[in-house]
Design an enzyme around this catalytic site. Sequence first.
Site, PDB file in Angstrom:
ATOM      1  CB  SER A  24      37.561  42.220  35.767  1.00  0.00           C
ATOM      2  OG  SER A  24      36.683  42.890  34.881  1.00  0.00           O
ATOM      3  CE1 TYR A  52      32.967  39.400  35.954  1.00  0.00           C
ATOM      4  CE2 TYR A  52      32.835  41.126  34.293  1.00  0.00           C
ATOM      5  CZ  TYR A  52      33.495  40.521  35.347  1.00  0.00           C
ATOM      6  OH  TYR A  52      34.680  41.036  35.799  1.00  0.00           O
ATOM      7  CB  SER A  53      26.344  43.355  35.101  1.00  0.00           C
ATOM      8  OG  SER A  53      26.015  44.719  34.923  1.00  0.00           O
ATOM      9  CG  ASN A  54      32.111  45.800  33.613  1.00  0.00           C
ATOM     10  OD1 ASN A  54      33.011  45.317  34.291  1.00  0.00           O
ATOM     11  ND2 ASN A  54      32.011  45.582  32.312  1.00  0.00           N
ATOM     12  N   GLY A  79      41.697  39.876  34.588  1.00  0.00           N
ATOM     13  CA  GLY A  79      41.126  41.048  33.946  1.00  0.00           C
ATOM     14  C   GLY A  79      41.976  41.550  32.804  1.00  0.00           C
TER      15      GLY A  79
END
Length: 385
Positions: A73, A179-181, A317
């Site tokens: 991330s 939190y969202s990819n 990440g």
Amino acid sequence: MSITVGHQDELAARTGPDRPELQRTIREIIDSGFAGMQVRAHDERGGWVGSAGVAELGGTAKPPVNGHGRIGSNTKTFTATLVLQLVAEGKIGLDSPADGYLPEFGLDRRITVRMLLQHTSGVFNFTGEYYDDGTVVPGIPWQGQEWVDNRFATYRPEELVRLALSKPARFEPGTDWSYSNTNYVLARLLIEKVTGRSVAEEMQRLILGPLRLSGTVVPDASEIPEPHAHAYYRYENAGEQKTVDVTRQNPSWISSGGDMISTTEDLATFISALMRGELLPAPLLAEMCRPHPEAGYGLGVFVQDTACGGTVITHNGGIAGHAALMYSTPDGSKTLTASLNYVDDAAMSLAGAFHKATQRLLEEVFCGGQAGSTDEATEPAQPTC
């Protein structure tokens, strides 16, 4: 699977002043179950780099001190910077509806570009949502044997977005933080739509080229450049635990949520240059570093307090046996970057040790040398973020 390192936790390389406190922390991290680690620090005592553990299970070679690794991330910080650079060029409006640039997805018109970068859009996370009441809504397979067997599959970013949009939103746009990819895959598509070029080409034009980050890659295949340490994944099959080498994988399943490859040197160069204002005009850098009260997240970075009263700008990440740390003071004068290789598993059995070790490193680099430092006292830093 246990990892025995024995005397292999001796530092493979060390430059700059002797830093026994960093050596001890790295040894503790290896002893807690990580296979290998590379660390790069720069503070008032100068630069230091070290490597410990093993690059490959069953081997004796230590991780290369500036080897390539998947940065997970941390990719989001690069992507957010790229979006903000396009804002500076007048190609994107930070508070414009994302749907105006990507009408093909039918996004809620209330979702702005800013909300994508700050994780306040409410859009479902395509890697799955975990709710406070214990409910789990699965997304794309990224764990267990199913992921291992299909780790070379290719996913198009549009696929990931459409999967996410087929699920209910987590909350109304702008009303919460989660939190969202998916937000960063939408950011990738946004970059490509407004420029007419791939995110890799734009990354090269605006970040990698100007900063000469020759060790940083937006991958389009399963390979990772040499030199590198190996990543592993452990899963259960028919009652047996299996451990496989997953160094080679197609990271299209995570896309701009975490697909990039870099080195500790490149990460240090990038975060320091970003904080010094070399990549963004001051007003946009200030926007980037304005934290949301819910999670301390700005636009692609976390804003985190240190134990000694200071602040660091960061994003970390992890992705299937590789992990990366990236920290800087708001003026870019002190940095800490690291790369780890380990045996990952669905139970995240190393998560606690990883967090604890990170805090130790932060205290050593950002707090340990502050008292009595005459350099900082004679010329105070001027924070740009």
